[in-house]
Design a protein around this motif. Structure first.
Motif, PDB file in Angstrom:
ATOM      1  N   ASP A  90      89.360  74.870  56.054  1.00 49.47           N
ATOM      2  CA  ASP A  90      89.192  76.321  56.083  1.00 49.47           C
ATOM      3  C   ASP A  90      89.510  76.851  57.480  1.00 49.47           C
ATOM      4  O   ASP A  90      89.986  77.975  57.620  1.00 49.47           O
ATOM      5  N   GLU A  91      89.298  76.038  58.499  1.00 45.44           N
ATOM      6  CA  GLU A  91      89.643  76.440  59.861  1.00 45.44           C
ATOM      7  C   GLU A  91      91.147  76.719  59.974  1.00 45.44           C
ATOM      8  O   GLU A  91      91.574  77.631  60.695  1.00 45.44           O
ATOM      9  N   SER A  92      91.969  75.952  59.256  1.00 45.91           N
ATOM     10  CA  SER A  92      93.423  76.184  59.243  1.00 45.91           C
ATOM     11  C   SER A  92      93.750  77.463  58.473  1.00 45.91           C
ATOM     12  O   SER A  92      94.595  78.258  58.898  1.00 45.91           O
ATOM     13  N   ILE A  93      93.098  77.657  57.340  1.00 43.82           N
ATOM     14  CA  ILE A  93      93.329  78.860  56.538  1.00 43.82           C
ATOM     15  C   ILE A  93      92.934  80.103  57.333  1.00 43.82           C
ATOM     16  O   ILE A  93      93.586  81.147  57.247  1.00 43.82           O
ATOM     17  N   GLN A  94      91.898  79.992  58.148  1.00 41.89           N
ATOM     18  CA  GLN A  94      91.450  81.130  58.955  1.00 41.89           C
ATOM     19  C   GLN A  94      92.548  81.602  59.912  1.00 41.89           C
ATOM     20  O   GLN A  94      92.675  82.797  60.173  1.00 41.89           O
ATOM     21  N   LYS A  95      93.358  80.687  60.419  1.00 46.62           N
ATOM     22  CA  LYS A  95      94.480  81.073  61.300  1.00 46.62           C
ATOM     23  C   LYS A  95      95.419  82.033  60.575  1.00 46.62           C
ATOM     24  O   LYS A  95      95.932  82.981  61.165  1.00 46.62           O
ATOM     25  N   VAL A  96      95.653  81.784  59.308  1.00 46.33           N
ATOM     26  CA  VAL A  96      96.543  82.634  58.520  1.00 46.33           C
ATOM     27  C   VAL A  96      95.863  83.979  58.244  1.00 46.33           C
ATOM     28  O   VAL A  96      96.502  85.035  58.303  1.00 46.33           O
ATOM     29  N   ARG A  97      94.562  83.951  57.975  1.00 51.92           N
ATOM     30  CA  ARG A  97      93.810  85.204  57.794  1.00 51.92           C
ATOM     31  C   ARG A  97      93.875  86.039  59.076  1.00 51.92           C
ATOM     32  O   ARG A  97      94.063  87.257  59.032  1.00 51.92           O
ATOM     33  N   ASP A  98      93.700  85.337  60.217  1.00 48.30           N
ATOM     34  CA  ASP A  98      93.741  86.034  61.503  1.00 48.30           C
ATOM     35  C   ASP A  98      95.104  86.663  61.771  1.00 48.30           C
ATOM     36  O   ASP A  98      95.210  87.637  62.510  1.00 48.30           O
ATOM     37  N   ALA A  99      96.160  86.102  61.165  1.00 48.97           N
ATOM     38  CA  ALA A  99      97.514  86.658  61.296  1.00 48.97           C
ATOM     39  C   ALA A  99      97.738  87.832  60.346  1.00 48.97           C
ATOM     40  O   ALA A  99      98.826  88.415  60.322  1.00 48.97           O
ATOM     41  N   GLY A 100      96.713  88.169  59.540  1.00 51.04           N
ATOM     42  CA  GLY A 100      96.784  89.356  58.710  1.00 51.04           C
ATOM     43  C   GLY A 100      97.052  89.137  57.234  1.00 51.04           C
ATOM     44  O   GLY A 100      97.164  90.099  56.485  1.00 51.04           O
ATOM     45  N   LEU A 101      97.122  87.883  56.785  1.00 51.26           N
ATOM     46  CA  LEU A 101      97.357  87.633  55.365  1.00 51.26           C
ATOM     47  C   LEU A 101      96.034  87.436  54.638  1.00 51.26           C
ATOM     48  O   LEU A 101      95.116  86.808  55.166  1.00 51.26           O
ATOM     49  N   ASN A 102      95.955  87.944  53.429  1.00 52.62           N
ATOM     50  CA  ASN A 102      94.761  87.802  52.605  1.00 52.62           C
ATOM     51  C   ASN A 102      94.905  86.519  51.776  1.00 52.62           C
ATOM     52  O   ASN A 102      95.468  86.550  50.683  1.00 52.62           O
ATOM     53  N   VAL A 103      94.448  85.400  52.331  1.00 55.05           N
ATOM     54  CA  VAL A 103      94.546  84.109  51.652  1.00 55.05           C
ATOM     55  C   VAL A 103      93.172  83.479  51.548  1.00 55.05           C
ATOM     56  O   VAL A 103      92.274  83.787  52.319  1.00 55.05           O
ATOM     57  N   GLY A 104      93.038  82.595  50.561  1.00 55.05           N
ATOM     58  CA  GLY A 104      91.753  81.939  50.364  1.00 55.05           C
ATOM     59  C   GLY A 104      91.911  80.525  49.863  1.00 55.05           C
ATOM     60  O   GLY A 104      93.016  79.953  49.868  1.00 55.05           O
ATOM     61  N   CYS A 105      90.821  79.968  49.415  1.00 57.62           N
ATOM     62  CA  CYS A 105      90.786  78.597  48.916  1.00 57.62           C
ATOM     63  C   CYS A 105      91.729  78.442  47.727  1.00 57.62           C
ATOM     64  O   CYS A 105      91.711  79.250  46.809  1.00 57.62           O
ATOM     65  N   GLY A 106      92.559  77.412  47.780  1.00 59.22           N
ATOM     66  CA  GLY A 106      93.499  77.110  46.712  1.00 59.22           C
ATOM     67  C   GLY A 106      94.859  77.765  46.875  1.00 59.22           C
ATOM     68  O   GLY A 106      95.815  77.363  46.217  1.00 59.22           O
ATOM     69  N   ASP A 107      94.975  78.763  47.744  1.00 58.41           N
ATOM     70  CA  ASP A 107      96.248  79.466  47.909  1.00 58.41           C
ATOM     71  C   ASP A 107      97.352  78.588  48.494  1.00 58.41           C
ATOM     72  O   ASP A 107      98.537  78.904  48.347  1.00 58.41           O
TER      73      ASP A 107
ATOM     74  N   ILE B  38      86.653  73.349  45.549  1.00 54.92           N
ATOM     75  CA  ILE B  38      87.519  72.401  44.843  1.00 54.92           C
ATOM     76  C   ILE B  38      88.434  73.247  43.970  1.00 54.92           C
ATOM     77  O   ILE B  38      87.972  74.137  43.250  1.00 54.92           O
ATOM     78  N   ASN B  39      89.738  72.960  44.040  1.00 56.24           N
ATOM     79  CA  ASN B  39      90.734  73.803  43.417  1.00 56.24           C
ATOM     80  C   ASN B  39      91.680  72.953  42.568  1.00 56.24           C
ATOM     81  O   ASN B  39      92.091  71.875  42.996  1.00 56.24           O
ATOM     82  N   ILE B  40      92.010  73.456  41.372  1.00 56.71           N
ATOM     83  CA  ILE B  40      92.918  72.724  40.497  1.00 56.71           C
ATOM     84  C   ILE B  40      93.940  73.685  39.892  1.00 56.71           C
ATOM     85  O   ILE B  40      93.755  74.899  39.904  1.00 56.71           O
ATOM     86  N   SER B  41      95.026  73.111  39.381  1.00 56.52           N
ATOM     87  CA  SER B  41      96.045  73.893  38.681  1.00 56.52           C
ATOM     88  C   SER B  41      96.616  73.063  37.536  1.00 56.52           C
ATOM     89  O   SER B  41      96.519  71.837  37.536  1.00 56.52           O
ATOM     90  N   LYS B  42      97.208  73.746  36.593  1.00 52.23           N
ATOM     91  CA  LYS B  42      97.836  73.083  35.443  1.00 52.23           C
ATOM     92  C   LYS B  42      99.275  72.697  35.750  1.00 52.23           C
ATOM     93  O   LYS B  42      99.848  71.851  35.071  1.00 52.23           O
ATOM     94  N   LYS B  43      99.888  73.335  36.782  1.00 53.34           N
ATOM     95  CA  LYS B  43     101.287  73.117  37.108  1.00 53.34           C
ATOM     96  C   LYS B  43     101.451  72.815  38.588  1.00 53.34           C
ATOM     97  O   LYS B  43     100.799  73.444  39.426  1.00 53.34           O
ATOM     98  N   LYS B  44     102.344  71.877  38.920  1.00 51.64           N
ATOM     99  CA  LYS B  44     102.673  71.606  40.323  1.00 51.64           C
ATOM    100  C   LYS B  44     103.422  72.804  40.898  1.00 51.64           C
ATOM    101  O   LYS B  44     104.084  73.535  40.179  1.00 51.64           O
ATOM    102  N   GLY B  45     103.304  72.964  42.219  1.00 53.51           N
ATOM    103  CA  GLY B  45     104.046  74.019  42.890  1.00 53.51           C
ATOM    104  C   GLY B  45     103.447  75.406  42.750  1.00 53.51           C
ATOM    105  O   GLY B  45     104.092  76.397  43.067  1.00 53.51           O
ATOM    106  N   THR B  46     102.212  75.492  42.282  1.00 53.21           N
ATOM    107  CA  THR B  46     101.551  76.789  42.142  1.00 53.21           C
ATOM    108  C   THR B  46     100.239  76.774  42.915  1.00 53.21           C
ATOM    109  O   THR B  46      99.721  75.709  43.259  1.00 53.21           O
ATOM    110  N   LYS B  47      99.704  77.972  43.160  1.00 52.75           N
ATOM    111  CA  LYS B  47      98.375  78.062  43.767  1.00 52.75           C
ATOM    112  C   LYS B  47      97.381  77.375  42.844  1.00 52.75           C
ATOM    113  O   LYS B  47      97.567  77.335  41.636  1.00 52.75           O
ATOM    114  N   LYS B  48      96.315  76.875  43.429  1.00 48.28           N
ATOM    115  CA  LYS B  48      95.258  76.269  42.629  1.00 48.28           C
ATOM    116  C   LYS B  48      94.083  77.243  42.549  1.00 48.28           C
ATOM    117  O   LYS B  48      93.875  78.033  43.460  1.00 48.28           O
TER     118      LYS B  48
END
Length: 182
Positions: free
Chosen positions: A60-77, A16-26
Protein backbone atom coordinates in the motif's frame (compact mmCIF):
# COMPACT_ATOMS: atom_id res chain seq x y z
CA UNK A 1 19.68 -6.03 4.77
CA UNK A 2 18.23 -7.71 7.85
CA UNK A 3 14.85 -9.37 8.05
CA UNK A 4 13.51 -6.86 10.64
CA UNK A 5 13.88 -3.99 8.16
CA UNK A 6 12.13 -5.99 5.42
CA UNK A 7 9.10 -7.22 7.40
CA UNK A 8 7.97 -5.09 10.33
CA UNK A 9 6.43 -6.72 13.39
CA UNK A 10 3.01 -5.26 12.53
CA UNK A 11 3.09 -6.24 8.82
CA UNK A 12 -0.23 -7.45 7.48
CA UNK A 13 -2.49 -8.06 4.51
CA UNK A 14 -4.89 -5.13 4.12
CA UNK A 15 -6.74 -6.49 1.09
CA UNK A 16 -7.01 -9.72 -0.88
CA UNK A 17 -8.01 -9.21 -4.50
CA UNK A 18 -9.06 -11.63 -7.23
CA UNK A 19 -10.25 -11.54 -10.84
CA UNK A 20 -11.81 -13.95 -13.31
CA UNK A 21 -9.57 -12.77 -16.18
CA UNK A 22 -5.83 -12.10 -16.49
CA UNK A 23 -4.80 -8.58 -17.42
CA UNK A 24 -7.64 -6.88 -15.55
CA UNK A 25 -7.98 -5.09 -12.23
CA UNK A 26 -8.74 -7.38 -9.33
CA UNK A 27 -11.66 -6.86 -6.95
CA UNK A 28 -11.18 -6.93 -3.17
CA UNK A 29 -12.96 -9.87 -1.50
CA UNK A 30 -13.53 -7.92 1.73
CA UNK A 31 -13.31 -9.89 4.98
CA UNK A 32 -13.99 -13.20 3.23
CA UNK A 33 -11.20 -15.78 3.66
CA UNK A 34 -9.65 -17.18 0.49
CA UNK A 35 -8.17 -20.63 -0.05
CA UNK A 36 -4.59 -20.87 -1.33
CA UNK A 37 -3.87 -24.18 -3.03
CA UNK A 38 -0.47 -25.87 -2.92
CA UNK A 39 1.74 -24.96 -5.91
CA UNK A 40 -1.25 -23.26 -7.57
CA UNK A 41 -2.38 -19.98 -5.96
CA UNK A 42 -5.70 -18.50 -4.87
CA UNK A 43 -8.69 -20.65 -5.68
CA UNK A 44 -10.89 -18.90 -8.31
CA UNK A 45 -8.25 -16.33 -9.31
CA UNK A 46 -7.26 -15.99 -12.97
CA UNK A 47 -3.53 -15.82 -12.19
CA UNK A 48 -3.40 -19.09 -10.27
CA UNK A 49 -1.78 -22.02 -12.02
CA UNK A 50 1.21 -24.26 -12.40
CA UNK A 51 3.85 -21.56 -12.84
CA UNK A 52 6.14 -19.28 -10.84
CA UNK A 53 3.75 -16.28 -10.55
CA UNK A 54 0.91 -17.94 -8.61
CA UNK A 55 0.17 -14.97 -6.31
CA UNK A 56 1.20 -11.33 -6.41
CA UNK A 57 1.88 -8.69 -3.77
CA UNK A 58 2.02 -4.89 -3.84
CA UNK A 59 2.60 -2.62 -0.84
CA UNK A 60 0.00 0.00 0.00
CA UNK A 61 3.00 2.28 0.54
CA UNK A 62 3.72 1.93 -3.21
CA UNK A 63 0.09 2.57 -4.14
CA UNK A 64 0.17 5.71 -1.97
CA UNK A 65 2.88 7.17 -4.25
CA UNK A 66 0.42 6.98 -7.14
CA UNK A 67 -2.36 8.51 -5.01
CA UNK A 68 0.04 11.31 -4.07
CA UNK A 69 0.59 11.91 -7.81
CA UNK A 70 -3.15 12.61 -8.10
CA UNK A 71 -4.62 9.32 -9.33
CA UNK A 72 -7.59 7.73 -7.58
CA UNK A 73 -6.32 4.15 -7.20
CA UNK A 74 -6.89 1.48 -4.61
CA UNK A 75 -6.41 -2.14 -3.67
CA UNK A 76 -6.53 -4.46 -6.67
CA UNK A 77 -6.15 -1.69 -9.27
CA UNK A 78 -2.64 -2.93 -10.10
CA UNK A 79 -3.91 -6.54 -10.38
CA UNK A 80 -2.18 -7.57 -7.16
CA UNK A 81 -3.63 -10.42 -5.12
CA UNK A 82 -2.34 -9.14 -1.78
CA UNK A 83 -2.13 -5.49 -0.81
CA UNK A 84 0.20 -5.23 2.18
CA UNK A 85 1.50 -2.79 4.77
CA UNK A 86 4.75 -3.02 6.69
CA UNK A 87 6.67 -5.13 4.14
CA UNK A 88 9.51 -3.75 1.99
CA UNK A 89 8.46 -5.94 -0.93
CA UNK A 90 10.77 -4.52 -3.59
CA UNK A 91 13.87 -5.40 -1.54
CA UNK A 92 12.97 -8.93 -0.47
CA UNK A 93 15.28 -11.45 -2.17
CA UNK A 94 14.06 -14.43 -4.15
CA UNK A 95 13.63 -17.53 -2.04
CA UNK A 96 12.34 -15.62 0.99
CA UNK A 97 9.61 -17.57 2.78
CA UNK A 98 6.65 -15.65 4.21
CA UNK A 99 3.94 -16.86 6.56
CA UNK A 100 0.53 -15.38 5.74
CA UNK A 101 -1.83 -15.61 8.70
CA UNK A 102 -1.39 -18.77 10.74
CA UNK A 103 -0.91 -21.42 8.06
CA UNK A 104 -0.11 -20.30 4.50
CA UNK A 105 3.54 -20.26 3.43
CA UNK A 106 4.72 -18.67 0.18
CA UNK A 107 8.16 -18.43 -1.42
CA UNK A 108 9.13 -15.27 -3.32
CA UNK A 109 9.72 -16.29 -6.92
CA UNK A 110 9.95 -13.02 -8.87
CA UNK A 111 10.61 -9.37 -8.10
CA UNK A 112 8.84 -7.05 -10.51
CA UNK A 113 7.71 -7.97 -14.00
CA UNK A 114 8.03 -6.97 -17.59
CA UNK A 115 5.10 -4.83 -18.69
CA UNK A 116 4.35 -6.03 -22.22
CA UNK A 117 1.07 -4.15 -22.54
CA UNK A 118 0.89 -0.69 -21.07
CA UNK A 119 -2.02 -0.31 -18.65
CA UNK A 120 -4.21 2.77 -18.13
CA UNK A 121 -2.08 3.83 -15.15
CA UNK A 122 1.06 3.75 -17.34
CA UNK A 123 -0.62 6.00 -19.90
CA UNK A 124 -1.77 8.47 -17.23
CA UNK A 125 1.55 8.63 -15.34
CA UNK A 126 4.13 7.61 -17.94
CA UNK A 127 4.99 4.56 -15.83
CA UNK A 128 3.42 1.94 -13.56
CA UNK A 129 4.68 0.90 -10.13
CA UNK A 130 3.88 -2.80 -10.24
CA UNK A 131 6.65 -3.77 -12.69
CA UNK A 132 9.21 -2.19 -10.32
CA UNK A 133 7.72 -2.70 -6.86
CA UNK A 134 5.39 -5.70 -7.07
CA UNK A 135 6.48 -9.26 -6.34
CA UNK A 136 5.26 -12.79 -7.03
CA UNK A 137 5.33 -16.00 -5.03
CA UNK A 138 4.53 -19.69 -5.20
CA UNK A 139 2.40 -21.40 -2.56
CA UNK A 140 4.50 -23.85 -0.51
CA UNK A 141 1.96 -24.60 2.24
CA UNK A 142 -1.77 -24.25 1.50
CA UNK A 143 -4.52 -22.89 3.70
CA UNK A 144 -6.85 -19.95 4.21
CA UNK A 145 -6.04 -16.26 4.73
CA UNK A 146 -8.10 -13.10 5.04
CA UNK A 147 -7.60 -9.36 5.08
CA UNK A 148 -6.09 -8.30 8.39
CA UNK A 149 -3.93 -11.43 8.74
CA UNK A 150 -0.31 -10.95 9.71
CA UNK A 151 2.74 -11.41 7.49
CA UNK A 152 5.89 -12.84 9.03
CA UNK A 153 9.21 -13.78 7.51
CA UNK A 154 10.07 -17.44 8.03
CA UNK A 155 13.36 -17.42 6.15
CA UNK A 156 15.36 -14.77 4.31
CA UNK A 157 16.04 -15.93 0.76
CA UNK A 158 19.42 -16.33 -0.90
CA UNK A 159 18.35 -14.72 -4.19
CA UNK A 160 17.23 -17.95 -5.87
CA UNK A 161 13.96 -19.84 -6.21
CA UNK A 162 13.78 -23.25 -7.88
CA UNK A 163 10.31 -22.36 -9.28
CA UNK A 164 11.63 -19.40 -11.29
CA UNK A 165 12.64 -20.25 -14.86
CA UNK A 166 16.01 -18.82 -16.00
CA UNK A 167 14.38 -17.11 -19.01
CA UNK A 168 12.14 -15.10 -16.65
CA UNK A 169 15.19 -13.84 -14.78
CA UNK A 170 16.92 -12.86 -18.04
CA UNK A 171 13.83 -11.01 -19.30
CA UNK A 172 13.55 -9.08 -16.02
CA UNK A 173 17.23 -8.14 -16.07
CA UNK A 174 16.93 -6.81 -19.62
CA UNK A 175 13.84 -4.79 -18.68
CA UNK A 176 15.58 -3.32 -15.59
CA UNK A 177 18.60 -2.33 -17.65
CA UNK A 178 16.38 -0.61 -20.22
CA UNK A 179 14.40 1.15 -17.46
CA UNK A 180 17.56 2.35 -15.71
CA UNK A 181 18.87 3.87 -18.97
CA UNK A 182 15.86 6.23 -19.17
Amino acid sequence: MDSDSLVKSDAKIISINISKKKGTKKKPVGDEPVELLLDFGIQNDAHAGDWHRQVSFLADESIQKVRDAGLNVGCGDFAENFTTVGVDLKNIPLGTMLLLGDEVEVEISQIGKVCHTKCAIYHLMGDCIFPHEGIFAVVRKPGKVKAGDSIKMIKLGDGTCDATPPEALRELEEARNAYNKK
